[in-house]
Design a protein around this motif. Structure first.
Motif, mmCIF file in Angstrom:
data_model
loop_
_atom_site.group_PDB
_atom_site.id
_atom_site.type_symbol
_atom_site.label_atom_id
_atom_site.label_comp_id
_atom_site.label_asym_id
_atom_site.label_seq_id
_atom_site.Cartn_x
_atom_site.Cartn_y
_atom_site.Cartn_z
ATOM 1 N N VAL A 1 8.022 0.659 -5.006
ATOM 2 C CA VAL A 1 7.307 1.025 -6.252
ATOM 3 C C VAL A 1 7.834 0.807 -7.575
ATOM 4 O O VAL A 1 9.355 1.109 -7.417
ATOM 5 N N ILE B 1 8.031 2.192 -10.989
ATOM 6 C CA ILE B 1 7.619 2.872 -11.874
ATOM 7 C C ILE B 1 8.827 3.322 -12.745
ATOM 8 O O ILE B 1 9.657 3.808 -12.126
ATOM 9 N N ARG C 1 9.244 10.371 -2.003
ATOM 10 C CA ARG C 1 9.431 9.833 -3.316
ATOM 11 C C ARG C 1 8.416 8.867 -3.709
ATOM 12 O O ARG C 1 8.029 8.986 -4.962
ATOM 13 N N VAL C 2 7.745 8.127 -2.869
ATOM 14 C CA VAL C 2 6.826 7.342 -3.449
ATOM 15 C C VAL C 2 5.412 8.117 -3.719
ATOM 16 O O VAL C 2 4.660 7.856 -4.945
ATOM 17 N N ARG C 3 5.274 9.330 -3.133
ATOM 18 C CA ARG C 3 4.168 9.997 -3.370
ATOM 19 C C ARG C 3 4.274 10.729 -4.853
ATOM 20 O O ARG C 3 3.357 11.083 -5.399
ATOM 21 N N ARG C 4 5.511 10.794 -5.147
ATOM 22 C CA ARG C 4 5.803 11.718 -6.505
ATOM 23 C C ARG C 4 5.887 10.473 -7.285
ATOM 24 O O ARG C 4 6.245 10.960 -8.666
ATOM 25 N N GLY C 5 5.697 9.410 -7.177
ATOM 26 C CA GLY C 5 5.812 8.255 -8.035
ATOM 27 C C GLY C 5 7.249 7.994 -8.661
ATOM 28 O O GLY C 5 7.397 7.864 -9.773
ATOM 29 N N ARG D 1 6.509 19.093 -7.250
ATOM 30 C CA ARG D 1 6.350 18.544 -8.622
ATOM 31 C C ARG D 1 7.958 18.521 -8.729
ATOM 32 O O ARG D 1 8.366 19.640 -8.889
#
Ligand SMILES: [Zn+2]
Length: 466
Positions: free
Chosen positions: A12, A14, A329-333, A352
């Motif tokens: 990702v 971001i 990591r991906v789930r937390r963007g 978080r």
């Protein structure tokens, strides 16, 4: 056409929200470690708070890297917020993060670059020089390669250095902050969750978390290459070899990794139809599908050795898998960096993570000088005099110094790594280049050499000592 499930395993992208405001610029760093006067670790503080303590004379600088201060008074029964050291070991770079499990704050982060490759090159060079020396027609020399004994569990020097680098830094963090636990990424994918994936028929849609483990497993099994065109270093997707639109299962033994172009071209075709012009590849793919991944490929000796040494530090060590790290990591963007991967290691990762403004310290392992007694030319003959003393006038090569030259052509202030010479006239490597012939009288020690070079920001580089 049958819509393929979203199986992209590319990263990702971001970007963290980083505005240019003054407030955020002030936050762009890690916290400062604090010790009380008896060198007991206290809670790390904001750099502004540390600056206040220093200017008021209540504290002194204890260490330059990582920046730590020592209070001039004892603190009885401090209210400590315990922290967790998290490590994502890599072959060239290891990510490290110090995380508060309760608040989710990343207190400190670093990326440690190893010198394993350099060690290997040096040993190869030494071996070549010794070999050619024995080959020369001088007199008979008994080969000495067999009179060595290795204890079981001995790692090759290049791997040993990587393990030692990480243990050194974990110990430093334990001395400087209230660390209560350690997390380490131990394996690429969770073998417990995927026991015999080919036989048991683990499916990649058995929940999101298992999907990440299956992807890591498949990437390793297919060696991070597209099964249809051997492309590497491209985003890879999971492909149903027997297409799911025609009843193909989601089992691991029906999945291959493919680049986006091949996956698109194959579409919902059967693999035999798609590869009818390349029977050799077709046979190879069909055989590879059935073959389970050898355990040995997934087990990394270095990581297990590191795990044993971290456990010996006496703190609870939590182990995570690469699949879980990526899932977290991906789930937390969060984007993929070594230190963010470290912060996401293990199931203890807070929901978080506060990562905005954290500037990881760049650490480069440089070693502690050479053990060679003199330099040799490419034929293995000595080409310099014997090595002089390591310490000259209280300085040694690699020390961070500030030189204030008051007169002469070199007048000015220079900060950087020093290279000592026996005459007492040194060279200093600053961020703007090398300054030669600085007398030791002008030099003041800022930080002694500790086998590492540091770089807080990319523009203010302190290059590793040559
Ligand atoms: Zn391809």
């Amino acid at each position: 056409m049958h819509a393929k499930p979203s199986t992209s395993v590319d990263e990702v992208s971001i970007t963290l929200a980083t505005g240019g405001s003054q407030e955020q610029k002030g936050m762009m760093m890690c916290k400062v470690f604090v010790l009380d006067t008896h060198k007991r670790p206290l809670n790390p503080v904001h750099p502004g708070h540390a600056r206040l303590l220093l200017t008021k004379g209540k504290a002194a600088v204890y260490r330059r890297y990582p920046f730590s201060i020592i209070l001039k008074r004892p603190v009885e029964e401090p209210d400590l917020h315990t922290l967790r050291v998290k490590v994502d070991p890599g072959s060239t770079t290891t990510g490290m993060a110090l995380v508060n499990d309760v608040s989710g704050e990343v207190v400190w982060a670093a990326e440690l670059t190893h010198r394993g490759e350099q060690i290997k090159q040096r040993l190869d060079r030494r071996r070549a020089a010794r070999r050619s020396r024995r080959q020369r027609k001088t007199r008979y020399r008994q080969p000495r390669f067999q009179n060595r004994r290795k204890r079981p569990g001995t790692l090759p020097p290049s791997l040993e250095s990587r393990v030692c680098n990480v243990v050194t830094w974990v110990r430093r963090l334990i001395r400087l902050s209230p660390v209560a636990a350690i997390s380490q990424e131990l394996v690429r994918f969770d073998t417990q969750a995927l026991e015999n994936p080919e036989i048991e028929g683990v499916e990649y849609q058995q929940g999101e978390r298992a999907g990440y483990e299956v992807r890591e497993y498949l990437l390793l099994k297919w060696n991070h290459r597209c099964a249809y065109c051997d492309a590497s270093d491209v985003p890879l997707e999971l492909d149903h070899v027997h297409p799911s639109s025609k009843g193909g299962s989601n089992r691991v033994s029906n999945l291959a990794v493919a680049c986006a172009a091949c996956n698109q071209r194959k579409g919902s075709q059967e693999v035999g139809e798609f590869l009818k012009d390349d029977p050799a590849r077709l046979a190879r793919i069909l055989a590879h599908l059935k073959a389970p991944l050898r355990d040995a490929a997934a087990v990394n000796t270095t990581r297990w050795a590191l795990n044993a040494r971290l456990k010996a530090l006496g703190l609870p060590v939590e182990c995570g898998s690469g699949g879980l790290t990526k899932y977290n990591r991906v789930r937390r963007g969060l984007p993929k960096t070594h230190w963010l991967d470290a912060a996401c290691v293990g199931s203890s990762t807070p929901d978080r993570l506060q990562v905005i403004g954290v500037m990881p310290l760049q650490i480069m392992a440089t070693g502690h000088g050479s053990r060679q007694m003199c330099n040799v030319d490419r034929f293995g003959f000595p080409c310099s005099g014997p090595k002089g003393a390591k310490r000259v006038q209280g300085f040694q090569t690699g020390d961070l110094v500030r030189a204030v030259v008051t007169r002469g052509a070199k007048a000015g202030t220079y900060v950087g790594k020093v290279a000592v010479r026996a005459r007492g006239i040194f060279n200093i490597t600053t961020a703007h280049g090398r300054v030669t012939d600085i007398h030791h009288r002008f030099c003041m020690l800022i930080a002694p050499s500790d086998g590492y070079a540091y770089q807080a920001r990319r523009e203010a580089a302190i290059p590793p000592s040559a």
